[in-house]
Design a protein around this motif. Structure first.
Motif, mmCIF file in Angstrom:
data_model
loop_
_atom_site.group_PDB
_atom_site.id
_atom_site.type_symbol
_atom_site.label_atom_id
_atom_site.label_comp_id
_atom_site.label_asym_id
_atom_site.label_seq_id
_atom_site.Cartn_x
_atom_site.Cartn_y
_atom_site.Cartn_z
ATOM 1 N N HIS A 1 10.129 4.255 4.650
ATOM 2 C CA HIS A 1 9.646 4.670 3.122
ATOM 3 C C HIS A 1 9.482 6.340 2.967
ATOM 4 O O HIS A 1 9.975 6.740 2.153
ATOM 5 C CB HIS A 1 8.164 4.094 3.067
ATOM 6 N N SER B 1 8.221 9.653 -8.657
ATOM 7 C CA SER B 1 8.475 9.546 -7.140
ATOM 8 C C SER B 1 7.853 10.390 -6.311
ATOM 9 O O SER B 1 7.809 10.563 -5.276
ATOM 10 C CB SER B 1 9.898 9.772 -7.069
ATOM 11 N N ARG B 2 6.717 11.169 -7.185
ATOM 12 C CA ARG B 2 5.929 11.845 -6.115
ATOM 13 C C ARG B 2 4.309 11.980 -6.752
ATOM 14 O O ARG B 2 4.063 11.594 -7.903
ATOM 15 C CB ARG B 2 6.222 13.396 -6.236
ATOM 16 N N LYS B 3 3.433 12.031 -5.719
ATOM 17 C CA LYS B 3 1.963 12.009 -6.203
ATOM 18 C C LYS B 3 1.686 13.513 -6.382
ATOM 19 O O LYS B 3 2.187 14.341 -5.969
ATOM 20 C CB LYS B 3 1.163 11.676 -4.819
ATOM 21 N N GLN C 1 0.707 -1.125 0.014
ATOM 22 C CA GLN C 1 0.085 0.017 -0.077
ATOM 23 C C GLN C 1 1.091 1.379 0.046
ATOM 24 O O GLN C 1 0.352 2.491 -0.298
ATOM 25 C CB GLN C 1 -0.810 0.032 1.280
ATOM 26 N N ASP D 1 3.245 4.067 -1.449
ATOM 27 C CA ASP D 1 3.387 4.602 -2.795
ATOM 28 C C ASP D 1 4.725 4.284 -3.252
ATOM 29 O O ASP D 1 5.672 4.373 -2.774
ATOM 30 C CB ASP D 1 3.059 6.073 -2.826
ATOM 31 N N GLY D 2 4.737 3.639 -4.509
ATOM 32 C CA GLY D 2 5.873 3.435 -5.169
ATOM 33 C C GLY D 2 6.673 2.066 -4.831
ATOM 34 O O GLY D 2 7.788 1.947 -5.186
#
Length: 164
Positions: free
Chosen positions: A145, A158-160, A46, A48-49
């Motif tokens: 993380h 690498s970013r939302k 879950q 991110d990435g």
């Protein structure tokens, strides 16, 4: 706190020619331990990435579930006869950051203090003996993380997107 050859010999998947399916431990472990593995695995996926790879790590580790963020290693899960366990490595800086946290779970503190230094990192292990240990491991994995994300070069991968 290194692990012995006898410990690693209890890996449920010793044959390098027979790759286990990612969800195999759900059925191959007793129900309670399988549930703990599932909770850790799903919690890590879950983030991110984070990517999972079931990977033969050679002797002594054998098959392990490796979790990465880009080219950085977050942690590994091991499926042992006694139940699932987790391994994570920390740099000196990450160890200092972790030990400075007031809310760090006692199991993670003990793992950090008992870890085995090899070169620039310290290897730490945590047995998932109960739900509290699972939660402690996931809590630390979320922290690490975050540290890895903050170190990553800025890129669309690498970013939302910011809510806005």
């Amino acid at each position: 706190m290194g692990r012995s050859a006898a410990y690693w010999a209890t890996n449920l998947y010793p044959d390098n020619r027979q790759e286990p399916k990612p969800a195999a431990p759900y059925r191959d472990l007793p129900a309670i331990e399988g549930t703990r593995f599932r909770r850790v695995r799903e919690g890590l996926l879950q983030l991110d990435g984070v990517h999972e790879q079931v990977k033969f790590m050679g002797v002594p580790w054998r098959w392990a579930w490796e979790y990465t963020l880009g080219n950085r290693k977050l942690c590994w899960l091991h499926v042992m006869a006694g139940g699932p366990t987790g391994t994570f490595a920390v740099s000196d800086i990450e160890e200092r950051k972790a030990l400075a946290l007031a809310s760090l779970a006692a199991a993670v503190v003990a793992s950090l203090q008992g870890g085995q230094r090899t070169g620039p990192v310290k290897w730490c292990w945590l047995d998932f003996t109960d739900q509290k240990a699972v939660d402690a491991f996931l809590g630390f994995a979320r922290r690490k993380h975050g540290w890895l994300l903050s170190e990553a070069p800025s890129s669309p991968m690498s970013r939302k997107p910011l809510a806005g």
